[in-house]
Design an enzyme around this catalytic site. Sequence first.
Site, PDB file in Angstrom:
ATOM      1  CE  LYS A  13       0.243  -5.620   2.014  1.00 35.59           C
ATOM      2  NZ  LYS A  13       0.620  -4.311   1.431  1.00 35.59           N
ATOM      3  NE  ARG A  88       3.501  -8.435  -2.821  1.00 36.99           N
ATOM      4  CZ  ARG A  88       3.703  -8.035  -1.570  1.00 36.99           C
ATOM      5  NH1 ARG A  88       3.446  -8.828  -0.569  1.00 36.99           N
ATOM      6  NH2 ARG A  88       4.172  -6.847  -1.336  1.00 36.99           N
ATOM      7  NE  ARG A 128       7.026   0.940   5.328  1.00 31.71           N
ATOM      8  CZ  ARG A 128       6.509   0.006   4.569  1.00 31.71           C
ATOM      9  NH1 ARG A 128       5.430  -0.634   4.959  1.00 31.71           N
ATOM     10  NH2 ARG A 128       7.055  -0.295   3.415  1.00 31.71           N
ATOM     11  NE  ARG A 161       9.842  -2.702   3.610  1.00 31.80           N
ATOM     12  CZ  ARG A 161       8.641  -3.195   3.294  1.00 31.80           C
ATOM     13  NH1 ARG A 161       7.747  -3.426   4.248  1.00 31.80           N
ATOM     14  NH2 ARG A 161       8.329  -3.447   2.053  1.00 31.80           N
ATOM     15  NE  ARG A 172       7.629  -2.063  -1.926  1.00 34.95           N
ATOM     16  CZ  ARG A 172       7.593  -1.308  -0.823  1.00 34.95           C
ATOM     17  NH1 ARG A 172       8.467  -0.316  -0.677  1.00 34.95           N
ATOM     18  NH2 ARG A 172       6.721  -1.549   0.116  1.00 34.95           N
TER      19      ARG A 172
HETATM   20  P1  AP5 Z   1       2.140  -0.404   6.516  1.00 36.91           P
HETATM   21  O1  AP5 Z   1       1.113  -0.949   7.466  1.00 36.91           O
HETATM   22  O2  AP5 Z   1       3.558  -0.671   6.802  1.00 36.91           O
HETATM   23  O3  AP5 Z   1       1.768  -0.798   5.001  1.00 36.91           O
HETATM   24  P2  AP5 Z   1       1.786  -2.198   4.267  1.00 36.91           P
HETATM   25  O4  AP5 Z   1       0.480  -2.346   3.552  1.00 36.91           O
HETATM   26  O5  AP5 Z   1       2.179  -3.285   5.201  1.00 36.91           O
HETATM   27  O6  AP5 Z   1       2.895  -1.896   3.184  1.00 36.91           O
HETATM   28  P3  AP5 Z   1       4.228  -2.708   2.767  1.00 36.91           P
HETATM   29  O7  AP5 Z   1       5.134  -1.709   2.114  1.00 36.91           O
HETATM   30  O8  AP5 Z   1       4.762  -3.499   3.904  1.00 36.91           O
HETATM   31  O9  AP5 Z   1       3.637  -3.657   1.702  1.00 36.91           O
HETATM   32  P4  AP5 Z   1       4.402  -4.375   0.610  1.00 36.91           P
HETATM   33  O10 AP5 Z   1       3.307  -5.244   0.180  1.00 36.91           O
HETATM   34  O11 AP5 Z   1       5.021  -3.571  -0.447  1.00 36.91           O
HETATM   35  O12 AP5 Z   1       5.708  -4.980   1.365  1.00 36.91           O
HETATM   36  P5  AP5 Z   1       6.030  -6.428   1.893  1.00 36.91           P
HETATM   37  O13 AP5 Z   1       6.892  -6.273   3.079  1.00 36.91           O
HETATM   38  O14 AP5 Z   1       4.798  -7.236   1.995  1.00 36.91           O
HETATM   39  O15 AP5 Z   1       1.875   1.184   6.451  1.00 36.91           O
HETATM   40  C1  AP5 Z   1       2.676   2.007   5.601  1.00 36.91           C
HETATM   41  C2  AP5 Z   1       2.859   3.376   6.273  1.00 36.91           C
HETATM   42  O16 AP5 Z   1       1.611   4.047   6.347  1.00 36.91           O
HETATM   43  C3  AP5 Z   1       3.401   3.303   7.707  1.00 36.91           C
HETATM   44  O17 AP5 Z   1       4.256   4.364   7.910  1.00 36.91           O
HETATM   45  C4  AP5 Z   1       2.127   3.468   8.576  1.00 36.91           C
HETATM   46  O18 AP5 Z   1       2.410   4.057   9.819  1.00 36.91           O
HETATM   47  C5  AP5 Z   1       1.268   4.371   7.696  1.00 36.91           C
HETATM   48  N1  AP5 Z   1      -0.160   4.116   7.836  1.00 36.91           N
HETATM   49  C6  AP5 Z   1      -0.762   2.896   7.971  1.00 36.91           C
HETATM   50  N2  AP5 Z   1      -2.102   3.032   8.065  1.00 36.91           N
HETATM   51  C7  AP5 Z   1      -2.348   4.372   7.953  1.00 36.91           C
HETATM   52  C8  AP5 Z   1      -3.549   5.146   7.967  1.00 36.91           C
HETATM   53  N3  AP5 Z   1      -4.757   4.574   8.099  1.00 36.91           N
HETATM   54  N4  AP5 Z   1      -3.438   6.483   7.830  1.00 36.91           N
HETATM   55  C9  AP5 Z   1      -2.224   7.076   7.678  1.00 36.91           C
HETATM   56  N5  AP5 Z   1      -1.048   6.396   7.679  1.00 36.91           N
HETATM   57  C10 AP5 Z   1      -1.116   5.056   7.812  1.00 36.91           C
HETATM   58  O19 AP5 Z   1       6.895  -7.023   0.684  1.00 36.91           O
HETATM   59  C11 AP5 Z   1       8.186  -6.550   0.404  1.00 36.91           C
HETATM   60  C12 AP5 Z   1       8.761  -7.273  -0.796  1.00 36.91           C
HETATM   61  O20 AP5 Z   1       8.855  -8.686  -0.520  1.00 36.91           O
HETATM   62  C13 AP5 Z   1       7.923  -7.198  -2.086  1.00 36.91           C
HETATM   63  O21 AP5 Z   1       8.198  -6.007  -2.811  1.00 36.91           O
HETATM   64  C14 AP5 Z   1       8.396  -8.446  -2.809  1.00 36.91           C
HETATM   65  O22 AP5 Z   1       9.664  -8.254  -3.389  1.00 36.91           O
HETATM   66  C15 AP5 Z   1       8.565  -9.451  -1.679  1.00 36.91           C
HETATM   67  N6  AP5 Z   1       7.316 -10.211  -1.445  1.00 36.91           N
HETATM   68  C16 AP5 Z   1       6.530 -10.159  -0.333  1.00 36.91           C
HETATM   69  N7  AP5 Z   1       5.474 -10.966  -0.467  1.00 36.91           N
HETATM   70  C17 AP5 Z   1       5.589 -11.543  -1.683  1.00 36.91           C
HETATM   71  C18 AP5 Z   1       4.773 -12.448  -2.402  1.00 36.91           C
HETATM   72  N8  AP5 Z   1       3.631 -12.933  -1.882  1.00 36.91           N
HETATM   73  N9  AP5 Z   1       5.181 -12.834  -3.634  1.00 36.91           N
HETATM   74  C19 AP5 Z   1       6.333 -12.375  -4.155  1.00 36.91           C
HETATM   75  N10 AP5 Z   1       7.148 -11.496  -3.552  1.00 36.91           N
HETATM   76  C20 AP5 Z   1       6.759 -11.066  -2.312  1.00 36.91           C
HETATM   77 MG    MG Z   2       3.861  -4.549   5.414  1.00 44.21          MG
END
Ligand code: AP5
Ligand code: MG
Length: 236
Positions: A13, A88, A128, A161, A172
């Site tokens: 994402k 989410r 990552r 992270r 997660r």
């Molecule tokens: P990346 O693009 O970083 O993946 P992502 O989908 O953004 O994954 P996140 O881990 O950021 O998602 P998340 O939803 O768990 O975390 P968030 O910060 O939102 O890519 C991942 C890796 O893959 C990278 O190394 C990249 O280079 C590689 N990659 C990407 N595309 C690729 C491809 N096509 N091929 C190969 N490799 C690739 O949330 C964190 C925490 O915040 C949650 O756990 C929760 O506690 C809280 N939180 C956030 N939002 C909410 C909400 N709405 N409600 C409640 N709690 C929330």
């Molecule tokens: Mg992200």
Amino acid sequence: MYLILLGAPGAGKGTQAHVLTDLIKIAHVSSGDLFRENIKNGTPIGIEAQGYINRGELVPDETVIEMIMEHLSTPACRNGALLDGFPRTIYQADALNEALREHFKEGISRVIYIKVDTDELLQRLSGRWICPVCQTPYHEINNPPRVKGKCDQEGAELYQRDDDKRSTAERRLQVYFNQTMPLIDYYKEHGLLLEINGQQPVEKVTRDIVTALEAIPANEGKKSIMLGETEESLVA
Ligand code: AP5
Ligand code: MG
């Protein structure tokens, strides 16, 4: 125009958001990035969120909804937003619909669902590295920076992270399956879901998203998106 990026932790994402916001000139709103900024600044939201994030749990709905709605009201989001990581839960999705209708007189244009297998997700999270300045995610094997350990844009030292360690990443994913996956059917039923194969090279995933967005019929008014248009023409 409001777009949502939906997908599991590690689906890509954030990676796609960084490219797409440049292409379609729209604000990137990542709930995870906003929480991490709040934690860094020691705000009440950050203090509340930290424990949940460290455990790989979701932060309570009311807190995240308030944080996102406040952000959507800032000038940076005057032409809409690409929402990454929000909503989410079904509760968050209902709250977003209601708020957009009431305050912004607009609906969600499309939900871009990036689909990736579980094994691949864990491999992506463990490799990552992130820029502390612009938040661009890299991967040590799949998507490395030009200079090892440094952001291509900012030159800043990349970091990992805390919630990417294996046990938290697994939690997660479980939380995603239980609480977020129901949104796939929710948005499918509303006719808004664009399903994208996220298990392809980053550039190909971007191309597929762009193609899917360009295929949105022009008669959908504000929902219609022609990539490459300026912000002004998008809202005209
Ligand atoms: P990346 O693009 O970083 O993946 P992502 O989908 O953004 O994954 P996140 O881990 O950021 O998602 P998340 O939803 O768990 O975390 P968030 O910060 O939102 O890519 C991942 C890796 O893959 C990278 O190394 C990249 O280079 C590689 N990659 C990407 N595309 C690729 C491809 N096509 N091929 C190969 N490799 C690739 O949330 C964190 C925490 O915040 C949650 O756990 C929760 O506690 C809280 N939180 C956030 N939002 C909410 C909400 N709405 N409600 C409640 N709690 C929330
Ligand atoms: Mg992200």
